[in-house]
Scaffold this motif. Structure first.
Motif, PDB file in Angstrom:
ATOM      1  N   VAL A 193       0.250   2.657  -3.689  1.00  0.00           N
ATOM      2  CA  VAL A 193      -0.797   3.684  -3.619  1.00  0.00           C
ATOM      3  C   VAL A 193      -0.242   5.032  -3.167  1.00  0.00           C
ATOM      4  O   VAL A 193      -0.490   6.068  -3.805  1.00  0.00           O
ATOM      5  N   VAL A 194       0.491   5.039  -2.067  1.00  0.00           N
ATOM      6  CA  VAL A 194       1.017   6.307  -1.554  1.00  0.00           C
ATOM      7  C   VAL A 194       2.156   6.817  -2.422  1.00  0.00           C
ATOM      8  O   VAL A 194       2.393   8.014  -2.523  1.00  0.00           O
ATOM      9  N   GLY A 195       2.888   5.882  -3.046  1.00  0.00           N
ATOM     10  CA  GLY A 195       3.956   6.275  -3.963  1.00  0.00           C
ATOM     11  C   GLY A 195       5.315   6.431  -3.329  1.00  0.00           C
ATOM     12  O   GLY A 195       6.221   7.036  -3.923  1.00  0.00           O
ATOM     13  N   ASP A 243      -5.915   0.277  -3.687  1.00  0.00           N
ATOM     14  CA  ASP A 243      -6.357   1.075  -2.545  1.00  0.00           C
ATOM     15  C   ASP A 243      -7.736   0.634  -2.069  1.00  0.00           C
ATOM     16  O   ASP A 243      -7.980   0.494  -0.857  1.00  0.00           O
ATOM     17  N   PRO A 278      -2.910   1.563  -8.655  1.00  0.00           N
ATOM     18  CA  PRO A 278      -3.088   2.198  -7.343  1.00  0.00           C
ATOM     19  C   PRO A 278      -4.546   2.296  -6.908  1.00  0.00           C
ATOM     20  O   PRO A 278      -4.867   2.056  -5.746  1.00  0.00           O
ATOM     21  N   THR A 279      -5.425   2.629  -7.846  1.00  0.00           N
ATOM     22  CA  THR A 279      -6.839   2.795  -7.485  1.00  0.00           C
ATOM     23  C   THR A 279      -7.455   1.471  -7.042  1.00  0.00           C
ATOM     24  O   THR A 279      -8.135   1.391  -6.002  1.00  0.00           O
ATOM     25  N   GLN A 299       0.828  -1.208   0.000  1.00  0.00           N
ATOM     26  CA  GLN A 299       0.000   0.000   0.000  1.00  0.00           C
ATOM     27  C   GLN A 299       0.864   1.261   0.000  1.00  0.00           C
ATOM     28  O   GLN A 299       0.607   2.212  -0.753  1.00  0.00           O
ATOM     29  N   GLY A 327      -4.048   6.701   2.049  1.00  0.00           N
ATOM     30  CA  GLY A 327      -4.316   6.563   0.625  1.00  0.00           C
ATOM     31  C   GLY A 327      -3.379   7.439  -0.173  1.00  0.00           C
ATOM     32  O   GLY A 327      -2.298   7.820   0.305  1.00  0.00           O
ATOM     33  N   PRO A 328      -3.744   7.793  -1.398  1.00  0.00           N
ATOM     34  CA  PRO A 328      -2.893   8.680  -2.203  1.00  0.00           C
ATOM     35  C   PRO A 328      -2.610   9.989  -1.462  1.00  0.00           C
ATOM     36  O   PRO A 328      -3.486  10.571  -0.819  1.00  0.00           O
ATOM     37  N   ASP A 329      -1.351  10.420  -1.541  1.00  0.00           N
ATOM     38  CA  ASP A 329      -0.914  11.677  -0.904  1.00  0.00           C
ATOM     39  C   ASP A 329      -1.084  11.668   0.613  1.00  0.00           C
ATOM     40  O   ASP A 329      -1.273  12.720   1.241  1.00  0.00           O
TER      41      ASP A 329
END
Length: 488
Positions: free
Chosen positions: A293-295, A430, A426-427, A289, A350-352
């Motif tokens: 997702v977070v990168g 997540d 990622p979507t 994750q 999640g993202p960012d």
């Protein structure tokens, strides 16, 4: 009588080699998760291959760890320990050189065999070698260094993945073994318990491992919905039933079923299954994750997971002392509930996501729950059976935890609706991760309910350092096989 003093040169060598040996197996149980996205990309592997990369190791380790302890008793703990170290290093070399996912999975299974040989012997060698006056401090140092290793493992794994590459996660074991094995041969005295009249329960070990393997295969491959998967699932259940039947009838079983006559022992193992299933699923998916997702980089993801094991290392002794005073029921109820809350807080990641605002609160609550429950869980296992069976009870509990993690890694992606390529999106990942965290939290709540309704009696306090100072995120710490009275 063992007479090696901790302050002597030989005592320091014994401590060094046992710490190195146990750290090899412990690190491999934690650092590989961080490397999974890069492994998948480099080897063009789907999610099932990544699941097998984790589970092939846990499968052979969980299935053979009790047999590994018996081999040490029969043929000598030092001898089996050294064989395990060399075997583990050879399998690690094969992992590091693997040209494709199939070879990597096979090598990981071989690694687990080596881990099953060296893990039980590490602590047993300390207990069989040191003078009684120094044994407690030696075990405390062994546990402390092991806890540090568990805490820094994800960080080291991330650094290796982002630096020289994921293959060095495995290749690092080779130089460690080249140091560990010669020291053990030269400085560690041989020991055994003299029970050469007992027979090995090879059939039980094979059936147990086969049941785990077949069920794991069925869960990982269930997305295909093929007839082979259905047949495999039925065969796995049949192998499990056969395992129980064999263990019930054998005169010297690997897992004597009468030990479960203790309601306390049975109850705490049910709690163990729930807790370590959730932990296994969490640590498998969390590293993915944070990267997918977070990168974040592998190093950032590995570093992010440090708070959980760091908290355990710093505060487990205090948690154990508190449990000694109030009994195990409350810690084994509150601990899983805190862990469940921590996993639900991971829904914010999640993202960012912000590390300080989103990730740290979740990991601190999760770590607090782990601190609350791990030491009392181990103490309750050891206190629920006769002292002469403490080693066996601990081994069964350790194997149960590893089996729970194995099944969780196989089943959780299926339950959460992760497709074969989910970790590349990622979507999609997540969304599935959120569902998986809810499932893990639910399993932990079940564990808390089991503890509250079944754990009753107050066991003798476990003041052993291996109960208290340990980064046991994968499985509860092992209590070494009891050394016979004539050795102490």
């Amino acid at each position: 009588m063992p007479d090696v003093r901790l302050a002597s040169p030989q005592g320091k060598w014994i401590l060094l080699t046992t710490v190195l040996g146990s750290s090899m197996a412990m690190l491999d149980s934690t650092v590989v998760n961080v490397a999974l996205p890069r492994i998948g990309r480099d080897l063009d592997a789907d999610l099932a291959a990544l699941q097998w990369t984790v589970n092939a190791y846990m499968l052979t380790l969980a299935g053979l760890i009790l047999l590994g302890g018996s081999l040490g008793d029969r043929y000598g703990r030092r001898k089996v320990f050294v064989v395990g170290v060399v075997w583990f290093a050879a399998a690690s070399l094969l992992c590091g050189l693997a040209p494709n996912a199939g070879v990597l999975v096979a090598a990981r299974a071989l690694q687990g065999v080596g881990g099953a040989l060296l893990t039980p012997g590490s602590l047993a060698l300390i207990q069989a070698s040191f003078h009684p006056d120094d044994r407690g401090r030696a075990v405390g140092l062994w546990s402390g260094f092991g806890g540090i290793g568990a805490a820094v493992g994800p960080f080291v794994g991330g650094w290796l993945v982002d630096g020289p590459g994921w293959r060095w996660v495995f290749l690092l074991n080779v130089p460690l073994a080249l140091v560990c094995a010669p020291i053990a041969v030269r400085h560690v005295p041989e020991s055994g318990d003299g029970r050469t009249h007992t027979r090995f329960d090879v059939l039980g070990a094979v059936l147990g491992a086969l049941a785990l393997a077949l069920v794991t295969y069925a869960l990982i491959e269930a997305r295909s919905g093929s007839l082979v998967v259905a047949v495999t699932a039925v065969a796995g259940v049949a192998a499990g039933v056969a395992f129980v039947s064999v263990e019930k009838r054998r005169p010297d079983p690997m897992m004597p079923l009468e030990i479960f006559a203790s309601r306390q022992f049975t109850a705490v193992n049910l709690v163990t299954l729930c807790v370590y299933a959730a932990f296994g699923g969490f640590f498998f998916l969390a590293a993915l994750q944070l990267q997918v997702v977070v990168g974040w980089s592998a190093l950032a993801a590995g570093t992010a997971l440090l708070p959980t094991t760091a908290l355990m290392l710093l505060f487990s002794a205090r948690s154990g002392a508190l449990a000694d005073r109030i009994g195990p029921r409350i810690p084994l109820t509150v601990g899983p509930l805190l862990c469940a809350a921590g996993m639900l807080l991971m829904l914010r990641v999640g993202p960012d996501a912000s590390y300080l605002l989103d990730v740290v609160p979740a990991l601190l609550v999760l770590g607090a729950g782990m601190v609350t429950l791990v030491a009392p869980l181990t103490a309750t296992v050891l206190g629920s059976v006769d002292a002469s069976r403490a080693g066996l009870a601990s081994g069964i509990n350790n194997a149960a935890a590893r089996a729970a993690g194995l099944i969780a890694v196989a089943a959780l992606p299926l339950v959460a609706g992760m497709g074969e390529e989910a970790y590349r999106s990622p979507t999609a990942f997540d969304s599935a991760f959120g569902r998986a965290m809810v499932v893990c939290a639910g399993v932990l709540v079940v564990g808390a309910v089991v503890a509250f309704t079944t754990v009753r009696s107050l066991p003798p306090g476990c003041r052993k350092p291996e109960c208290r100072t340990h980064g046991a995120v994968v499985a509860p710490p092992l209590e070494g096989e009891r050394v016979r009275k004539q050795l102490s």
